[in-house]
Scaffold this motif. Structure first.
Motif, PDB file in Angstrom:
ATOM      1  N   VAL A 198      11.026  -8.982  -7.493  1.00 47.99           N
ATOM      2  CA  VAL A 198      10.042  -8.694  -6.445  1.00 47.99           C
ATOM      3  C   VAL A 198      10.013  -7.193  -6.200  1.00 47.99           C
ATOM      4  N   THR A 199       8.794  -6.639  -6.183  1.00 44.33           N
ATOM      5  CA  THR A 199       8.602  -5.248  -5.821  1.00 44.33           C
ATOM      6  C   THR A 199       7.363  -5.156  -4.934  1.00 44.33           C
ATOM      7  N   THR A 200       7.057  -3.979  -4.477  1.00 48.26           N
ATOM      8  CA  THR A 200       5.934  -3.820  -3.542  1.00 48.26           C
ATOM      9  C   THR A 200       4.930  -2.822  -4.086  1.00 48.26           C
ATOM     10  N   ALA A 201       3.777  -2.774  -3.404  1.00 38.21           N
ATOM     11  CA  ALA A 201       2.717  -1.848  -3.817  1.00 38.21           C
ATOM     12  C   ALA A 201       3.170  -0.407  -3.728  1.00 38.21           C
ATOM     13  N   SER A 202       4.085  -0.122  -2.823  1.00 41.31           N
ATOM     14  CA  SER A 202       4.528   1.259  -2.646  1.00 41.31           C
ATOM     15  C   SER A 202       5.747   1.616  -3.496  1.00 41.31           C
ATOM     16  N   ARG A 203       6.401   0.610  -4.122  1.00 40.63           N
ATOM     17  CA  ARG A 203       7.653   0.902  -4.823  1.00 40.63           C
ATOM     18  C   ARG A 203       7.698   0.299  -6.224  1.00 40.63           C
ATOM     19  N   TYR A 204       6.558  -0.102  -6.754  1.00 36.78           N
ATOM     20  CA  TYR A 204       6.605  -0.788  -8.045  1.00 36.78           C
ATOM     21  C   TYR A 204       6.978   0.122  -9.206  1.00 36.78           C
ATOM     22  N   ALA A 205       6.955   1.440  -8.983  1.00 37.93           N
ATOM     23  CA  ALA A 205       7.344   2.365 -10.051  1.00 37.93           C
ATOM     24  C   ALA A 205       8.764   2.884  -9.884  1.00 37.93           C
ATOM     25  N   ASP A 206       9.508   2.377  -8.903  1.00 38.91           N
ATOM     26  CA  ASP A 206      10.885   2.844  -8.678  1.00 38.91           C
ATOM     27  C   ASP A 206      11.770   2.533  -9.884  1.00 38.91           C
ATOM     28  N   ALA A 207      12.802   3.340 -10.039  1.00 35.01           N
ATOM     29  CA  ALA A 207      13.651   3.216 -11.231  1.00 35.01           C
ATOM     30  C   ALA A 207      14.511   1.959 -11.213  1.00 35.01           C
ATOM     31  N   VAL A 208      15.041   1.592 -10.039  1.00 31.88           N
ATOM     32  CA  VAL A 208      16.009   0.489  -9.993  1.00 31.88           C
ATOM     33  C   VAL A 208      15.420  -0.827 -10.491  1.00 31.88           C
ATOM     34  N   PRO A 209      14.268  -1.299  -9.935  1.00 31.06           N
ATOM     35  CA  PRO A 209      13.735  -2.565 -10.450  1.00 31.06           C
ATOM     36  C   PRO A 209      13.373  -2.498 -11.932  1.00 31.06           C
ATOM     37  N   TRP A 210      12.965  -1.336 -12.413  1.00 36.61           N
ATOM     38  CA  TRP A 210      12.613  -1.237 -13.826  1.00 36.61           C
ATOM     39  C   TRP A 210      13.835  -1.314 -14.720  1.00 36.61           C
ATOM     40  N   ARG A 211      14.987  -0.847 -14.222  1.00 39.73           N
ATOM     41  CA  ARG A 211      16.218  -1.030 -14.999  1.00 39.73           C
ATOM     42  C   ARG A 211      16.516  -2.513 -15.177  1.00 39.73           C
ATOM     43  N   LEU A 212      16.316  -3.277 -14.113  1.00 41.98           N
ATOM     44  CA  LEU A 212      16.550  -4.708 -14.194  1.00 41.98           C
ATOM     45  C   LEU A 212      15.537  -5.381 -15.109  1.00 41.98           C
TER      46      LEU A 212
END
Length: 547
Positions: A198-212
């Protein structure tokens, strides 16, 4: 229902591999050690929390772990899928460290035991609404508080609104400020049949979720993403950009769901409208209840973990080998230093290095102004100083060599004696014991003279002083041997000197070996050896054969 077909031999091979991974150690602070420790932890988590339990019980409910960043709306999403509050929402919720697993009451037994996540203590607190009279206000949407917010616990909730065969787990934030929460979140995600990121419209480019997400792709896990809290006016644009990022990362085929920003999205206990989560709920329900879809999801994730071992196990084995190589270099530095000092001490003893300073002064004044006891005292003190100097020099060489080694800075590898007097004390005791034994040898030779000749016996202390001087004095002590032969005869003097020399060598070896072993003891306790690398590779080979 279609299930995974797993042979007992495969499970045995997997268990053996798991034990080899658990036995791997990375105590030395090498460059790759932190990554190796993390890889080992991730492997154990996936083996213990997911792969082995899943293969042993393929008929168990499908576990979907909901993970994501802080404020992504994971708890609200889980509550909305269930249809009532089972996990408190909000960044500062009191159960931040306590993940919540919710399943149908009929599936409760699958998770009440230690089948999955065996290290987490199960906590189940009945709801207030379950025990109150029917005429009391309905508190179905209120959570009963945990008795304690303890680390290492898993809260089990049941809800009849959740389909049988499906369990949801609300994990802590993957970017939590608390390191333990981040580690727990990663571990819980590794225990999933299906990863729900799960990510949000404001944080979908953050590094942490993309690592996962990249990890999920590497392991070929069953994955679904949720783009949450998307404002209506930018919904299409944000969804398009997020989809483009997924495609660029090779995740374009991953099922993607979008949840618009709604008043209930604030995380204050409200539930999202059923329509907002209906597509995701239907997707999860289909995966749990359709036999083919269920088997595909489980098989893909399980096979992905097994396939990932081909690369992860050799990498782990290489890190184990690097630890062993570093340990060998540390040991070699100790061995080389003490071997060098051992040879130097022998050379100096042969050159009469002990008969210097006060010892030489005492010898020159013996026997007129110096007694045999005083001469022995001076010789023992000088011998102890020589040995202490050798040990100190060896330790300095070791310190210098270890400073050049990346593994030399490991905690606990500093010299074993913070107080330098401790080595001096041990050496002093050793040389004093050598003197006592030498005096016993002298008494035996004196008694042999008396038995053979019935003559006036020489003083044993004088005999001991003369033989010690001859052994330690080099060319300066030639007359000591002559005086000794006059007192106990040439044969007795030769015999006593040979025994004394052997005794001296034994104590020399004992002193230096003791100090060397003390320095090596911390390396030995690291438990780094040559076997784990071969055992890891052998365990992987056996597993591949059984597959």
């Amino acid at each position: 229902m279609v299930t995974l077909d797993v042979r007992p031999q495969l499970l045995d091979a997997l268990s053996a591999l798991r034990d080899r991974v658990a036995a791997a150690r990375f105590p030395l602070p090498l460059t790759g050690a932190p990554r190796a420790r993390a890889n080992r932890g991730e492997l154990l988590a996936q083996l213990d929390d997911y792969l082995v339990p899943r293969l042993r019980a393929p008929e168990a409910p499908l576990l979907a772990v909901v993970g994501g960043s802080t404020g992504a709306g994971k708890s609200t999403l889980v509550n909305s899928i269930v249809g009532r509050v089972v996990s408190e929402a909000g960044v500062l919720r009191p159960t931040t460290r306590t993940p919540v697993l919710v399943c149908h009451p009929d599936d409760h037994h699958w998770f009440a035991g230690m089948r999955v996540l065996p290290d987490l203590t199960r906590v189940w607190v009945p709801r207030q609404a379950d025990t109150e009279a029917d005429d009391e206000p309905d508190e179905d949407d209120a959570l009963a508080p945990l008795l304690e917010d303890e680390e290492g616990t898993l809260r089990i909730e049941t809800a009849e609104t959740l389909p049988r065969g499906l369990a949801l787990l609300d994990a802590p934030d993957v970017d939590s400020l608390v390191a333990e929460n981040r580690m727990l979140a990663a571990r819980l995600i590794s225990a999933a049949d299906v990863w729900v990121m799960v990510t949000t419209a404001s944080r979908y480019a953050d590094a942490v979720p993309w690592r996962l997400l990249r990890t999920a792709k590497e392991h070929d896990a069953s994955l679904v993403t949720v783009l949450d809290r998307v404002p209506h006016q930018v919904l299409a644009e944000v969804s398009r950009q997020y989809g483009a990022l997924l495609s660029k990362a090779g995740l374009g085929e991953v099922p993607r769901f979008t949840v618009p920003e709604l008043p209930e999205s604030t995380g204050n206990g409200g539930l999202l409208p059923t329509t907002a989560v209906a597509p995701l709920r239907a997707w999860l329900t289909h995966r749990a209840q359709d036999p083919d879809a269920r088997t595909r999801a489980m098989t893909r994730t399980a096979r992905g973990v097994l396939d990932s071992l081909r690369a992860r196990m050799p990498e782990l084995a290489a890190s184990v080998a690097a630890q062993y190589s570093a340990a060998v270099r540390l040991v070699a530095a100790v061995e080389d230093a003490y071997e060098s000092e051992h040879a130097r001490v022998r050379t100096r003893l042969q050159g009469g290095a002990v008969l210097t300073g006060d010892a030489l002064k005492r010898w020159r004044s013996y026997p007129l102004d110096c007694s045999a006891d005083e001469l022995l005292d001076a010789l023992v003190e000088s011998l102890g100083a020589l040995l202490l100097c050798a040990v100190t020099a060896a330790e300095e060489r070791i310190d210098e060599a270890w400073r050049r080694e990346p593994g030399g800075g490991a905690p606990g590898l500093a010299g074993p004696d913070p107080d330098p007097e401790s080595a001096e004390h041990r050496i002093g005791m050793a040389v004093r014991r050598w003197r006592r034994v030498l005096e016993e040898y002298a008494e035996e030779e004196v008694q042999a003279v008396v038995d053979a000749q019935s003559a006036t016996p020489p003083d044993p202390e004088i005999v001991a002083a003369l033989v010690a001087t001859g052994l330690l004095g080099g060319h300066r002590a030639r007359t000591a041997g002559e005086s000794l032969a006059e007192r106990i005869g040439a044969q007795g003097a030769l015999r006593l000197r040979d025994r004394g020399e052997q005794l001296l060598n034994e104590y020399l070896d004992t002193v230096l070996d003791t100090e060397r072993e003390r320095r090596l003891a911390p390396v030995d306790t690291l438990g780094v050896g040559p076997e784990p690398q071969a055992e890891l590779i052998a365990a992987l080979s056996l597993l591949q054969k059984e597959r």
